[in-house]
Design a protein around this motif. Structure first.
Motif, PDB file in Angstrom:
ATOM      1  N   PRO A   1      48.490  36.453  39.188  1.00  0.00           N
ATOM      2  CA  PRO A   1      48.751  37.897  39.191  1.00  0.00           C
ATOM      3  C   PRO A   1      47.628  38.751  39.746  1.00  0.00           C
ATOM      4  N   SER A   2      46.440  38.158  39.992  1.00  0.00           N
ATOM      5  CA  SER A   2      45.296  38.977  40.391  1.00  0.00           C
ATOM      6  C   SER A   2      44.555  38.357  41.565  1.00  0.00           C
ATOM      7  N   ALA A   3      43.574  39.115  42.077  1.00  0.00           N
ATOM      8  CA  ALA A   3      42.800  38.668  43.245  1.00  0.00           C
ATOM      9  C   ALA A   3      41.504  37.965  42.853  1.00  0.00           C
ATOM     10  N   SER A   4      41.320  37.633  41.583  1.00  0.00           N
ATOM     11  CA  SER A   4      40.027  37.119  41.124  1.00  0.00           C
ATOM     12  C   SER A   4      39.680  35.740  41.674  1.00  0.00           C
ATOM     13  N   MET A   5      40.681  34.991  42.177  1.00  0.00           N
ATOM     14  CA  MET A   5      40.412  33.656  42.716  1.00  0.00           C
ATOM     15  C   MET A   5      40.581  33.592  44.234  1.00  0.00           C
ATOM     16  N   GLU A   6      40.672  34.750  44.899  1.00  0.00           N
ATOM     17  CA  GLU A   6      40.750  34.723  46.369  1.00  0.00           C
ATOM     18  C   GLU A   6      39.458  34.146  46.954  1.00  0.00           C
ATOM     19  N   ASN A   7      39.526  33.434  48.084  1.00  0.00           N
ATOM     20  CA  ASN A   7      40.741  33.159  48.844  1.00  0.00           C
ATOM     21  C   ASN A   7      41.366  31.806  48.488  1.00  0.00           C
ATOM     22  N   THR A   8      40.869  31.204  47.421  1.00  0.00           N
ATOM     23  CA  THR A   8      41.452  29.939  46.968  1.00  0.00           C
ATOM     24  C   THR A   8      42.888  30.147  46.533  1.00  0.00           C
ATOM     25  N   LEU A   9      43.116  31.212  45.753  1.00  0.00           N
ATOM     26  CA  LEU A   9      44.444  31.561  45.283  1.00  0.00           C
ATOM     27  C   LEU A   9      44.680  33.044  45.534  1.00  0.00           C
ATOM     28  N   LEU A  10      45.863  33.361  46.041  1.00  0.00           N
ATOM     29  CA  LEU A  10      46.206  34.743  46.360  1.00  0.00           C
ATOM     30  C   LEU A  10      47.220  35.280  45.355  1.00  0.00           C
ATOM     31  N   ILE A  11      47.278  36.589  45.246  1.00  0.00           N
ATOM     32  CA  ILE A  11      48.283  37.208  44.383  1.00  0.00           C
ATOM     33  C   ILE A  11      49.674  36.746  44.819  1.00  0.00           C
ATOM     34  N   GLY A  12      50.474  36.283  43.861  1.00  0.00           N
ATOM     35  CA  GLY A  12      51.823  35.805  44.154  1.00  0.00           C
ATOM     36  C   GLY A  12      51.928  34.307  44.324  1.00  0.00           C
ATOM     37  N   ASP A  13      50.800  33.625  44.458  1.00  0.00           N
ATOM     38  CA  ASP A  13      50.839  32.161  44.528  1.00  0.00           C
ATOM     39  C   ASP A  13      51.363  31.585  43.213  1.00  0.00           C
ATOM     40  N   ARG A  14      51.953  30.405  43.314  1.00  0.00           N
ATOM     41  CA  ARG A  14      52.304  29.625  42.120  1.00  0.00           C
ATOM     42  C   ARG A  14      51.577  28.289  42.191  1.00  0.00           C
ATOM     43  N   VAL A  15      51.059  27.861  41.048  1.00  0.00           N
ATOM     44  CA  VAL A  15      50.306  26.609  40.994  1.00  0.00           C
ATOM     45  C   VAL A  15      50.883  25.695  39.929  1.00  0.00           C
ATOM     46  N   LEU A  16      50.740  24.389  40.153  1.00  0.00           N
ATOM     47  CA  LEU A  16      51.066  23.405  39.137  1.00  0.00           C
ATOM     48  C   LEU A  16      49.797  23.047  38.383  1.00  0.00           C
TER      49      LEU A  16
ATOM     50  N   ARG B   1      33.963  36.803  43.570  1.00  0.00           N
ATOM     51  CA  ARG B   1      32.972  37.211  42.580  1.00  0.00           C
ATOM     52  C   ARG B   1      32.872  38.720  42.373  1.00  0.00           C
ATOM     53  N   SER B   2      33.218  39.503  43.371  1.00  0.00           N
ATOM     54  CA  SER B   2      33.121  40.951  43.200  1.00  0.00           C
ATOM     55  C   SER B   2      34.365  41.541  42.538  1.00  0.00           C
ATOM     56  N   ASP B   3      35.386  40.706  42.285  1.00  0.00           N
ATOM     57  CA  ASP B   3      36.637  41.196  41.698  1.00  0.00           C
ATOM     58  C   ASP B   3      37.109  40.249  40.602  1.00  0.00           C
ATOM     59  N   SER B   4      36.162  39.784  39.785  1.00  0.00           N
ATOM     60  CA  SER B   4      36.518  38.850  38.716  1.00  0.00           C
ATOM     61  C   SER B   4      35.734  39.180  37.448  1.00  0.00           C
ATOM     62  N   ALA B   5      36.460  39.583  36.420  1.00  0.00           N
ATOM     63  CA  ALA B   5      35.852  39.785  35.103  1.00  0.00           C
ATOM     64  C   ALA B   5      35.882  38.439  34.387  1.00  0.00           C
ATOM     65  N   ASP B   6      34.812  37.679  34.524  1.00  0.00           N
ATOM     66  CA  ASP B   6      34.788  36.300  34.036  1.00  0.00           C
ATOM     67  C   ASP B   6      33.736  36.125  32.947  1.00  0.00           C
ATOM     68  N   SER B   7      33.097  34.952  32.894  1.00  0.00           N
ATOM     69  CA  SER B   7      32.120  34.702  31.832  1.00  0.00           C
ATOM     70  C   SER B   7      30.913  35.630  31.912  1.00  0.00           C
ATOM     71  N   ARG B   8      30.665  36.202  33.077  1.00  0.00           N
ATOM     72  CA  ARG B   8      29.572  37.165  33.196  1.00  0.00           C
ATOM     73  C   ARG B   8      29.840  38.405  32.352  1.00  0.00           C
ATOM     74  N   VAL B   9      31.124  38.709  32.140  1.00  0.00           N
ATOM     75  CA  VAL B   9      31.528  39.884  31.368  1.00  0.00           C
ATOM     76  C   VAL B   9      31.886  39.506  29.932  1.00  0.00           C
ATOM     77  N   HIS B  10      32.659  38.409  29.787  1.00  0.00           N
ATOM     78  CA  HIS B  10      33.255  38.082  28.491  1.00  0.00           C
ATOM     79  C   HIS B  10      32.594  36.915  27.768  1.00  0.00           C
TER      80      HIS B  10
END
Length: 210
Positions: free
Chosen positions: A44-59, A156-165
């Motif tokens: 649902p988000s851009a936090s994993m771009e460009n590995t994963l894009l918004i709208g991708d589905r993963v197994l 990294r500039s669009d991911s609220a990850d362990s650096r935040v939480h």
């Protein structure tokens, strides 16, 4: 009904019975695989771009981490440990594992790289902030507690990850994402980038706490 007719009828019923058994077995196997081994997740988000894009589905392989251990570099889905998401955003997140229990993760060195247990990591997959040569805007040094993981988004500039939480309990990991299945043009196996991560020494070999 003559004996000849009866013999002709029995093979037909046996064939239908076998078809029914095969179909039921296939449906059951599909249910078990979906329920206990593999699940599909929407990005649902851009936090994993460009590995994963918004709208991708993963197994996602749900044998991780219960049967198969988590590794550095794995892209994992995990349940919100609390406070990462709003109620409208759901319950699950997806990030890359950077630090294992006992690892010391720090940023950034003179070349703008992360270091794990003193080993600099060249993360070729990271999307840098425009105009920056650092993989993180924030400087930090953290030792990952026992039973927990340090996770970060590739964007990294669009991911609220362990650096935040902060760190994530290993027990909250739902599984490891291993395949992008949708859209068709994005079909690809997700890499943990072994060439990047396999050179990182274990915490125990550098004096850390496993």
């Amino acid at each position: 009904m003559s004996a000849a007719q009866e013999q002709t009828r029995r093979p037909g019923w046996k064939f239908l019975r076998d078809v029914v058994i095969i179909v039921v077995a296939a449906l059951l196997a599909s249910f078990l695989v979906k329920a206990y081994l593999v699940r599909s997740f929407y990005i649902p988000s851009a936090s994993m771009e460009n590995t994963l894009l918004i709208g991708d589905r993963v197994l996602v392989n749900e044998l991780v981490p219960g049967v198969v251990p988590v590794q550095r570099g794995d892209v994992v889905v995990f349940q919100d440990p609390g406070g990462w998401l709003t109620a409208a955003q759901g319950d699950d997140l997806i990030k890359r594992v950077i630090g294992m229990p006992g690892d010391t993760v720090s940023c950034c060195d003179s070349q703008g790289r992360l270091s794990v247990n003193g080993h600099p990591v060249d993360e070729s997959y990271v999307v840098l902030e425009p105009g920056s040569d650092r993989v993180s805007r924030q400087d930090f040094t953290v030792t990952v507690p026992k039973g927990r993981l340090w996770v970060m988004g590739d964007n990294r500039s669009d991911s609220a990850d362990s650096r935040v939480h902060g760190t994530v309990p290993v027990s909250d990991v739902v599984g490891r994402a291993f395949l992008t299945t949708w859209p068709v043009s994005r079909w690809t196996v997700l890499s943990r980038h072994a060439d990047v991560w396999d050179g990182v020494p274990d915490a125990s070999s550098t004096g850390g706490t496993p």
